[in-house]
Design a protein around this motif. Structure first.
Motif, PDB file in Angstrom:
ATOM      1  N   ASN A   1      39.664 -45.712 -59.781  1.00  0.00           N
ATOM      2  CA  ASN A   1      39.957 -47.166 -60.132  1.00  0.00           C
ATOM      3  C   ASN A   1      39.940 -47.513 -61.557  1.00  0.00           C
ATOM      4  N   VAL A   2      38.969 -46.692 -62.164  1.00  0.00           N
ATOM      5  CA  VAL A   2      38.715 -47.087 -63.792  1.00  0.00           C
ATOM      6  C   VAL A   2      39.866 -46.292 -64.601  1.00  0.00           C
TER       7      VAL A   2
ATOM      8  N   VAL B   1      51.782 -49.911 -60.999  1.00  0.00           N
ATOM      9  CA  VAL B   1      50.916 -48.764 -60.092  1.00  0.00           C
ATOM     10  C   VAL B   1      49.489 -48.854 -60.244  1.00  0.00           C
ATOM     11  N   ALA B   2      49.192 -49.042 -61.533  1.00  0.00           N
ATOM     12  CA  ALA B   2      47.568 -49.190 -62.028  1.00  0.00           C
ATOM     13  C   ALA B   2      47.188 -50.324 -61.626  1.00  0.00           C
TER      14      ALA B   2
ATOM     15  N   MET C   1      39.894 -51.685 -71.887  1.00  0.00           N
ATOM     16  CA  MET C   1      39.370 -50.191 -72.233  1.00  0.00           C
ATOM     17  C   MET C   1      38.253 -50.056 -73.141  1.00  0.00           C
ATOM     18  N   ILE C   2      38.198 -51.211 -74.173  1.00  0.00           N
ATOM     19  CA  ILE C   2      37.021 -51.101 -74.992  1.00  0.00           C
ATOM     20  C   ILE C   2      35.552 -51.302 -74.001  1.00  0.00           C
ATOM     21  N   ALA C   3      35.831 -52.257 -73.126  1.00  0.00           N
ATOM     22  CA  ALA C   3      34.491 -52.479 -72.372  1.00  0.00           C
ATOM     23  C   ALA C   3      33.901 -51.225 -71.606  1.00  0.00           C
ATOM     24  N   TYR C   4      34.900 -50.376 -71.277  1.00  0.00           N
ATOM     25  CA  TYR C   4      34.405 -49.096 -70.758  1.00  0.00           C
ATOM     26  C   TYR C   4      34.002 -47.829 -71.790  1.00  0.00           C
ATOM     27  N   ALA C   5      34.303 -48.064 -73.024  1.00  0.00           N
ATOM     28  CA  ALA C   5      33.879 -47.396 -73.885  1.00  0.00           C
ATOM     29  C   ALA C   5      32.638 -47.637 -74.596  1.00  0.00           C
TER      30      ALA C   5
ATOM     31  N   ALA D   1      38.652 -40.964 -71.462  1.00  0.00           N
ATOM     32  CA  ALA D   1      39.559 -41.653 -71.271  1.00  0.00           C
ATOM     33  C   ALA D   1      39.890 -43.119 -71.918  1.00  0.00           C
ATOM     34  N   ALA D   2      38.829 -43.669 -72.215  1.00  0.00           N
ATOM     35  CA  ALA D   2      38.715 -44.988 -72.906  1.00  0.00           C
ATOM     36  C   ALA D   2      39.462 -44.730 -74.080  1.00  0.00           C
ATOM     37  N   TRP D   3      38.846 -44.018 -75.027  1.00  0.00           N
ATOM     38  CA  TRP D   3      39.189 -43.634 -76.395  1.00  0.00           C
ATOM     39  C   TRP D   3      40.599 -43.094 -76.564  1.00  0.00           C
TER      40      TRP D   3
END
Length: 719
Positions: A645-646, A592-593, A426-430, A386-388
């Motif tokens: 949540n992520v 919403v997110a 997003m990069i933090a979770y990639a 999802a991050a990428w």
């Protein structure tokens, strides 16, 4: 073990013990010469047998020959039980000594009616099985190696010409003309039925290096090793009895006091005395009462924190400070208690489910044990993908907006900037997918990676919080810009508005991150990027510096966009919303997110006390149990909401791409660009000034015809 013995009595020397079975011969001689009466059956109390401790066997009426007393019989029996009570024989032999000696000295009494109203008391003989068991278990003991020290179980009594140790019964003739009576042996009575106190059998050994308990760092004296045991076994048992108090989660004073007490109790001191050639008495020396009281004092909170009070009753559980052991009238031995030194050299480990971090504190393992290995694998795969996808979608949106001749100008470019500023989150979770997995990215060994362990903590915190702040701040800018446009209050030049919005959002975010980084306010819990330290300000630090202002910004964005929506409906009706569904859908998905993330946090915050309690109880159970897998955690954070949540935030950019890039204005432009610059075709420019003016005029005219108020506002100017 109990070390209390009858200290006030003088015990005969075990090297000069009379043959126990001669008590039987004495009784039979007295029976034949003096006769007997019904008063010879006596019920004795345990206190009367304290010297020999035959109360462990004798719970029946005892035959007492004329001229003898219970005290004399007890003294005679003590000569036989002495080796067992002094720990000179093996434990298996001890019980057989008590069975044989006590039933020999204290014969079970049988009353036989020989005539109407006339009864005599007869002693039951010792059974052959009792004698044989004594012989089998004790024949090899050094204390019984003297000639004639063991009975002859097959011998015949010279007085009665009957087996001295019959299989079942003997036939006794009561006088020359008296009746012949069958007297059964004491098979039912020759059993140990009550507790007795004795010095355990053992030996003295020099203290060896310990593997588990670390007691060799403390104990220097010779130690008492019980019969059949080894120092390795004592080491393991001592560790199992003390390891919960030696974890780092316990106060240091408690661990030190527990270490001193458990080592002194597990490795008893030892004094050896040679009573005869080959016969050595090993006296154990327990911990002094003061050592026990210090343990109860320093560990009171731990010992009384559960469902029951686990403090040690020092005076009742331990031997006296000075153990006095009378061996013979001429020999009284003593053994003093042990006080270990206070200079304790102790290495304290972290309990299960925790690991030692760079601050030498025990923290939850990394990745967090709250979730299973399978759940973390699912998390890693889904979040990384999802991050990428989100990063690619964000870059695609930015490319489309900034390359488009109309969309790249302010305020039409605001959605692109908003998505672009969300990209660091997003990069933090990639990061785990770039470093080989969660373990390599989040952890330093088994503990969560902190600021001093490398760049991960700071980088992940800057990316996650920077993206979160900038994304929501720009939501507010988008809402404010739309509101100013529809109210015709947007009078600032584009470059000034861009400078203000970019400058304010970047300045606030960077200053916020610099201040918190310099104050070391970020903490890694092994469940994602570094977050604000939850232990600061009584657990209110993350809420005060992030979540409360973040939620307020969310509310302001909702209010701004709600005002835009209502004004649009008021001016253009539902048809206006339907005509410009893309801009509304784009705003709704983002809200919403962000709203889900904020709601998830505050829901967790409400249950934080119970969650912390359940985690603490789980860790405590794992620390106290030898088998930690038996501990079951209480209600913890469910995995699915945590994952969503992520993922929901990660899917914002792909949703934006599907919504915004479905606008024909983008597809027409890329179609023109491909035909003109790749296929080299002469294609008219679709966004000439005349064409745009004609389209805008038609839209304004259509909107004016529908607006009863005469307002010429149209959403084309926004989208």
């Amino acid at each position: 073990r109990s070390y209390n013995i009858a200290r006030k009595h003088i015990m005969p020397s075990p090297t000069a013990l009379p043959r126990p079975w001669r008590v039987l011969l004495l009784a039979l001689v007295l029976l034949a010469s003096r006769g007997c009466s019904a008063q010879q059956c006596v019920q004795v109390s345990p206190e009367e047998l304290s010297l020999s401790q035959c109360h462990a066997v004798v719970d029946y009426a005892v035959y007492v020959p004329d001229g003898l007393s219970i005290a004399e019989l007890d003294a005679a029996a003590a000569a036989g039980t002495g080796p067992a009570l002094l720990g000179l024989v093996a434990p298996a032999c001890t019980e057989q000594v008590l069975r044989f000696v006590c039933t020999s000295a204290f014969r079970p009494c049988l009353e036989v009616e020989v005539a109407p109203g006339v009864a005599v008391a007869l002693p039951k003989p010792v059974c052959h099985e009792t004698c044989a068991s004594f012989l089998a278990e004790c024949a090899e003991e050094a204390v019984f190696q003297a000639p004639g020290a063991m009975p002859q179980c097959e011998q015949t009594s010279e007085l009665t010409m009957q087996p001295e140790y019959p299989e079942e019964a003997v036939q006794l003739s009561l006088g020359e003309d008296g009746p012949v009576v069958a007297v059964e042996c004491s098979a039912d009575e020759a059993e140990v039925t009550a507790a007795y106190t004795a010095i355990p059998a053992g030996r003295c050994e020099a203290m060896q290096e310990t593997v588990y308990s670390q007691c060799s760092n403390l104990i220097e004296h010779e130690v008492f090793v019980p019969h059949g045991s080894t120092q390795k076994e004592l080491d393991f048992n001592t560790y199992n009895g003390s390891f919960p108090l030696l974890w780092q989660v316990v106060e240091e004073e408690c661990s030190a006091a527990a270490f001193r007490f458990t080592c002194a109790a597990g490795f008893l001191g030892c004094d050896a005395y040679e009573l005869a050639p080959g016969v050595v008495l090993a006296l154990p020396r327990g911990p002094c009462h003061s050592v026990c009281r210090e343990f109860n004092w320093h560990c009171e909170e731990v010992l009384t924190g559960g469902e029951q009070d686990n403090r040690v009753p020092c005076e009742a559980a331990l031997p006296p400070e000075e153990l006095i052991v009378p061996v013979s009238p001429d020999l009284v031995l003593s053994a003093s208690c042990v006080t270990p030194p206070h200079n304790v050299s102790l290495y304290r480990e972290c309990p299960p489910l925790t690991a030692l971090d760079q601050g030498d504190e025990c923290v939850l393992e990394c990745p967090s044990p709250i979730y299973t290995h399978t759940e973390w694998t699912v998390y890693m795969v889904l979040v990384s993908v999802a991050a990428w996808i989100s990063i690619f979608s964000a870059l695609l949106i930015a490319c489309c907006f900034f390359c488009h001749p109309l969309k790249r100008s302010y305020p039409r470019s605001n959605p692109a900037w908003q998505v672009l500023y969300l990209t660091p989150y997003m990069i933090a979770y990639a990061i785990p997918s770039l470093s080989g997995g969660i373990k390599n990215a989040w952890c330093e060994g088994s503990a969560p990676s902190q600021r001093g362990d490398g760049p991960f903590c700071v980088i992940s915190a800057w990316l996650a919080y920077g993206g979160a702040w900038m994304g929501l701040i720009w939501y507010n800018f988008v809402g404010l810009t739309l509101l100013l446009i529809i109210l015709k209050l947007d009078r600032l030049p584009g470059w000034i508005a861009q400078l203000i919005t970019h400058g304010l959002s970047l300045a606030f975010t960077v200053v916020w991150l610099i201040v918190l980084t310099s104050t070391d306010s970020f903490d890694n819990v092994g469940a994602g990027p570094c977050l604000l330290d939850q232990q600061l300000w009584h657990d209110w630090f993350p809420d005060a510096v992030f979540w409360i202002p973040y939620t307020m910004l969310l509310i302001s964005a909702v209010l701004l966009l709600l005002a835009v929506f209502l004004y649009t409906v008021f001016v253009m009706g539902i048809e206006g919303i339907a005509a410009h569904w893309r801009i509304m859908a784009y705003l709704l998905v983002g809200l919403v997110a962000v709203g889900y993330a904020s709601t998830y946090h505050w829901e967790r915050r409400v249950e934080e006390d119970s969650l912390s309690h359940n985690i603490g109880a789980w860790v405590a159970c794992s620390a106290m149990e030898i088998h930690p897998d038996r501990c079951q955690p209480g209600r913890l954070l469910p995995f699915t909401p945590f994952l969503l949540n992520v993922l929901i935030t990660m899917l914002v950019a792909p949703a934006f791409a599907l919504i915004l890039l479905s606008d024909p204005i983008f597809t027409n432009y890329w179609k023109y660009w491909i035909q003109r610059y790749i296929l080299r075709r002469d294609t008219p420019y679709p966004f000439s000034h005349a064409a745009n003016v004609a389209k805008l005029g038609s839209a304004i005219t259509a909107a004016s015809e529908k607006d009863s108020t005469g307002n010429s506002f149209t959403m084309d100017s926004l989208a």
